[in-house]
Design a protein around this motif. Structure first.
Motif, PDB file in Angstrom:
ATOM      1  N   SER B 163       0.828  -1.207   0.000  1.00 12.90           N
ATOM      2  CA  SER B 163       0.000   0.000   0.000  1.00 12.90           C
ATOM      3  C   SER B 163       0.864   1.261   0.000  1.00 12.90           C
ATOM      4  O   SER B 163       0.483   2.284  -0.567  1.00 12.90           O
ATOM      5  CB  SER B 163      -0.930   0.003   1.216  1.00 12.90           C
ATOM      6  OG  SER B 163      -1.800  -1.112   1.155  1.00 12.90           O
ATOM      7  N   ILE B 164       2.020   1.194   0.650  1.00 13.33           N
ATOM      8  CA  ILE B 164       2.942   2.343   0.651  1.00 13.33           C
ATOM      9  C   ILE B 164       3.278   2.730  -0.789  1.00 13.33           C
ATOM     10  O   ILE B 164       3.264   3.912  -1.156  1.00 13.33           O
ATOM     11  CB  ILE B 164       4.255   2.004   1.414  1.00 13.33           C
ATOM     12  CG1 ILE B 164       3.989   1.856   2.908  1.00 13.33           C
ATOM     13  CG2 ILE B 164       5.314   3.079   1.160  1.00 13.33           C
ATOM     14  CD1 ILE B 164       5.222   1.412   3.715  1.00 13.33           C
ATOM     15  N   ILE B 165       3.553   1.732  -1.622  1.00 11.87           N
ATOM     16  CA  ILE B 165       3.924   1.987  -3.030  1.00 11.87           C
ATOM     17  C   ILE B 165       2.792   2.719  -3.751  1.00 11.87           C
ATOM     18  O   ILE B 165       3.024   3.696  -4.463  1.00 11.87           O
ATOM     19  CB  ILE B 165       4.275   0.660  -3.729  1.00 11.87           C
ATOM     20  CG1 ILE B 165       5.554   0.086  -3.116  1.00 11.87           C
ATOM     21  CG2 ILE B 165       4.448   0.858  -5.249  1.00 11.87           C
ATOM     22  CD1 ILE B 165       5.838  -1.348  -3.490  1.00 11.87           C
ATOM     23  N   LEU B 166       1.561   2.258  -3.521  1.00  8.88           N
ATOM     24  CA  LEU B 166       0.403   2.902  -4.154  1.00  8.88           C
ATOM     25  C   LEU B 166       0.246   4.343  -3.668  1.00  8.88           C
ATOM     26  O   LEU B 166      -0.018   5.257  -4.469  1.00  8.88           O
ATOM     27  CB  LEU B 166      -0.873   2.097  -3.855  1.00  8.88           C
ATOM     28  CG  LEU B 166      -1.275   1.016  -4.886  1.00  8.88           C
ATOM     29  CD1 LEU B 166      -0.110   0.122  -5.273  1.00  8.88           C
ATOM     30  CD2 LEU B 166      -2.443   0.185  -4.375  1.00  8.88           C
ATOM     31  N   CYS B 167       0.399   4.557  -2.357  1.00 11.05           N
ATOM     32  CA  CYS B 167       0.266   5.911  -1.805  1.00 11.05           C
ATOM     33  C   CYS B 167       1.338   6.831  -2.373  1.00 11.05           C
ATOM     34  O   CYS B 167       1.075   7.994  -2.678  1.00 11.05           O
ATOM     35  CB  CYS B 167       0.369   5.887  -0.282  1.00 11.05           C
ATOM     36  SG  CYS B 167      -1.049   5.132   0.520  1.00 11.05           S
ATOM     37  N   GLU B 168       2.529   6.309  -2.524  1.00 11.81           N
ATOM     38  CA  GLU B 168       3.608   7.132  -3.078  1.00 11.81           C
ATOM     39  C   GLU B 168       3.315   7.495  -4.533  1.00 11.81           C
ATOM     40  O   GLU B 168       3.526   8.636  -4.949  1.00 11.81           O
ATOM     41  CB  GLU B 168       4.948   6.401  -2.950  1.00 11.81           C
ATOM     42  CG  GLU B 168       5.412   6.321  -1.497  1.00 11.81           C
ATOM     43  CD  GLU B 168       6.784   5.685  -1.338  1.00 11.81           C
ATOM     44  OE1 GLU B 168       7.388   5.862  -0.284  1.00 11.81           O
ATOM     45  OE2 GLU B 168       7.238   5.007  -2.286  1.00 11.81           O
ATOM     46  N   ALA B 169       2.815   6.507  -5.285  1.00 10.95           N
ATOM     47  CA  ALA B 169       2.463   6.779  -6.683  1.00 10.95           C
ATOM     48  C   ALA B 169       1.345   7.818  -6.757  1.00 10.95           C
ATOM     49  O   ALA B 169       1.260   8.583  -7.724  1.00 10.95           O
ATOM     50  CB  ALA B 169       2.047   5.486  -7.376  1.00 10.95           C
ATOM     51  N   ALA B 170       0.506   7.865  -5.724  1.00 10.31           N
ATOM     52  CA  ALA B 170      -0.588   8.840  -5.678  1.00 10.31           C
ATOM     53  C   ALA B 170      -0.119  10.200  -5.168  1.00 10.31           C
ATOM     54  O   ALA B 170      -0.939  11.087  -4.902  1.00 10.31           O
ATOM     55  CB  ALA B 170      -1.724   8.302  -4.806  1.00 10.31           C
TER      56      ALA B 170
END
Lengths: 353, 353
Positions: B163-170
Motif C-alpha cells: 500500500s505504501i507503493i500505491l500511496c507514493e504513486a498517488a
C-alpha cells in the motif's frame, strides 16, 4: 553338490561384492555396537569416539550417528542439564571447575560441553584450553569436551544437543553446557538445558546489557562471581541491583522466582549454595511437572528449528536459486521489482526445479 | 472469402471462448489501467480501490495486484516514510493528527497506514475509529487507511508495504505507518520506514520495557507526549532519563544520534520541532547515502522474509506433513525419537511428496 545354497551359484564378482557388503555391514554393526556398549558401561574412550561421530560433518557418518543416538536414547534423559553463560573475563572456567569439584565430592559424575559457533574462527575461546580446568580434567568423574566446530549456530547446537544424549547414556548426572555471552548462542543453550545460570561481575556496568539482550529474562539464577577480598561489598550491591531488575519480569509458568547469589570461584565461597539452589529448583519443577514439560517443549522446539533451518538451507544452496536470487537482488537494487514479486518468482522457480 | 483471417475458421464454440477470453483480458486491462491512471492522477477513490485489491486475500486478485504494483513502482519511492509506535493510551492518534495537520499546513500530502495483526480479533484497535483523527479525515490532503486484517504479521505487513507503493504513486509526500506497541509489529514497521519514532509518556515507569524489548534500539527519536499542564516538569525529567538510556547504544552506520523531544499533541506544542527533527535526519541520511542504502536493504530483507515465510507455510500446511508432524511430535513426547531424526524423516517425506 545339489545342496549348495543359491548364493554360491552367483558369478564370482557379484558374490564377492555381496560378501564385501556383508562385511561392511558387520563392521558397522560391530563398530556402533562397540561404541554403544562402551558408552553405557561408562567407558570414556567410547564416549569420546561417539561424540566424534556426532560431530562429524561427513555424510557417510550420518546414518551411524542416528543409529548410535537412538540406541542411547532409552538410557538418556536422566541428568540435570545446566547452562552457564557470561561475558569473557567473568570467570566461567574457574566457576565451572569449582562447581564441578563440589559435585564430584558429592559423588556425582559431571560432563562439561560447550556451544561456541565462533570457535572455528577464534581457535576455541571456551573450553579449548583444558588447562583452565586442570583439576576437573584430571578427575575420573568428569568429562570435558570443547565446543564442536562449525559456522552455523544451528549445526553447532545440534551436535551439542546430541552429545548430551550420549553423556547421559554414559551415566553423567550433571551436564554443564558452557556458552559465551554473545549472539544467539545463549538462546540456543537456554533451549537445551533445565537450569540457566548467568554469571556476572559486580560493577561491570553492564546490567542493562543483560536486560537489553533478553538474557536476564532467560536466567533461573544470576550468580555474581569474584565476590572476594575488596570486592565483597560491591558484589552485595550488585546483587541488590539485579534483584530489582528481576522484578521487571513476571513469574513464569514454572512458579520459580529467579535468584541472585554471590560467590567466589577462587575461594570456593558460595559455590555449594549455587548447587543447593539448583536442587531447590529441581524439586519445585519436578513436583509441579514443569521439568518434564519443559524438556518436551524443548524437543518440539528443536524439531521445528531443524526443519526450518533445513528448508532455508536447501533453498538458498540450490545452484539455480543462487544465481536467480542474485539477479533478483540486482533488480530490487534498481527498483525494477518489489521484493514480493521477486520472492514469488524465486519460489515458483524452486518448486519447478 | 479467401481473405478471412484464420480465427474465423475455428468452430463457433472455440471462437466464442476466444472472444470471451479477449473480453476478459480487455476488462482486466481497463480495470487495472483505470485504477492505475486514477492513482497517478491523485484520485483518492482509485487509491482506495487499489489498496482494497492489495488487501484482497482472493487468489484471483493476486496477479492483478502484482500488475498494479509494478505499474506504480516507477512512480513510487519518493516519500518519507515515518513509523510511529507507542503503547495504548500514549496518544498516537492525537499525535498523528497534530503532526499531519502541521505537514498539510506546509503543503504536504499525508497518508496514514497501519500495521496491527490483532485488529481482526480486536475489531481494529488502531485507526479503526477514524473519528479519532477528525480534522485529518476531513482534509483533502490526507489519506487514512486502517490496518489490513489478517492473522499473520507477515501477511499484514506485506499488504501495508504494498500500500505504501500505491500511496507514493498517488503523490503522498509523507507516509505515516502507525503500529501498536506490542509483539513483533514494531520490528516489521521499523523494516519498512525511513524514520522510526517511539512515543512515550513521562513517568509511565516502563523505561526498561523499551530497552528489554529492543524498541529503544530501533528508535530514531523518542517523543514524550502529553508534556502539558502539570506534566511539563515530569516530561523534562523523563527526557533526561531516556537520553541517558540512549547512550547505551552505539551510533549506527547512519551517524545519526537518536534524539529525545517532548511535545503536547493536545496543545500542539513541540509538534513542529518533531518535523524539523525528521528533516534534519533526512538531510544527514540523504547526504551520506544511508537513506537509499537503507531502503535497498529493507527491500532485500523483505525478499528473504517472504521466501522464508512461504517455505515454512507450504511445508506446515502440506496435508501429509500435517498428519506426519503430529505423529512425530507424539513420538518426541514419548522419548522414542530425537527431534533431529524426526526432522529428517519429515523433510524426506516432504521432498518425496
Amino acid at each position: 553338490m545339489e545342496h549348495r545354497d543359491k548364493s554360491s551359484k552367483l558369478p564370482h564378482s557379484t558374490n564377492k561384492s555381496a560378501i564385501d557388503r556383508f562385511r561392511k555391514l558387520q563392521q558397522k554393526e560391530i563398530s556402533i555396537s562397540d561404541i554403544f556398549e562402551g558408552i553405557i558401561t561408562q567407558n570414556t574412550a567410547a564416549l569420546s569416539k561417539g561424540i566424534t561421530l556426532v560431530e562429524s560433518t561427513q555424510q557417510k557418518h550420518s546414518a551411524k550417528t542416528q543409529e548410535l543416538i537412538e540406541k542411547c536414547l532409552p538410557h538418556a534423559n536422566k541428568s540435570i542439564r545446566i547452562g552457564i553463560t557470561g561475558v569473557p573475563g567473568v570467570g566461567k572456567s574457574t566457576f565451572i571447575e569449582a562447581l564441578g569439584n563440589v559435585l564430584i565430592e558429592k559423588g556425582k559424575k559431571v560432563a562439561v560441553l560447550a556451544v561456541d559457533p565462533s570457535s572455528t574462527i577464534s581457535g576455541g575461546s571456551i573450553l579449548g584450553d583444558k588447562t583452565r580446568m586442570e583439576s576437573l580434567v584430571r578427575s575420573k568423574e568428569a568429562f570435558i569436551r570443547p565446543s564442536p566446530s562449525g559456522n552455523s549456530l544451528g549445526g553447532v547446537a545440534q551436535k551439542t544437543r546430541e552429545s548430551i544424549i550420549l553423556c547421559e547414556a554414559a551415566g553423567y548426572d550433571v551436564i554443564i553446557i558452557e556458552t559465551v555471552g554473545v549472539g544467539q548462542s545463549e538462546t540456543a543453550v537456554h533451549s537445551m538445558v533445565d537450569f540457566f545460570l548467568l554469571l556476572k561481575l559486580a560493577g561491570a556496568g553492564d546490567e542493562l546489557q543483560g536486560i537489553k539482550r533478553g538474557i536476564i529474562e532467560m536466567a533461573d539464577a544470576i550468580v555474581i562471581n569474584k565476590a572476594d577480598g575488596d570486592n565483597v561489598k560491591r558484589a552485595r550491591e550488585a546483587k541488590n541491583q539485579f534483584k530489582k531488575a528481576l522484578h521487571l519480569y513476571p513469574i513464569g509458568e514454572n512458579a520459580w522466582t529467579p535468584q541472585v547469589l554471590t560467590c567466589s570461584a577462587l575461594t570456593k565461597n558460595g559455590i555449594e549454595e549455587v548447587w543447593e539452589l539448583v536442587l531447590n529448583y529441581l524439586e519445585i519443577s519436578a513436583s509441579n511437572g514443569y521439568f518434564e514439560k519443559n524438556r518436551t517443549e524443548q524437543n518440539k522446539f528443536w524439531l521445528l528449528q531443524t526443519i526450518e533451518e533445513q528448508l532455508k538451507s536447501s533453498f538458498y544452496n540450490h545452484p539455480e536459486i543462487k544465481k536467480a536470487l542474485s539477479d533478483q537482488l540486482d533488480a530490487i537494487q534498481k527498483h525494477q521489482i518489489t521484493p514480493f514479486t521477486a520472492a514469488k518468482y524465486l519460489l515458483d522457480k524452486h518448486k519447478n526445479s
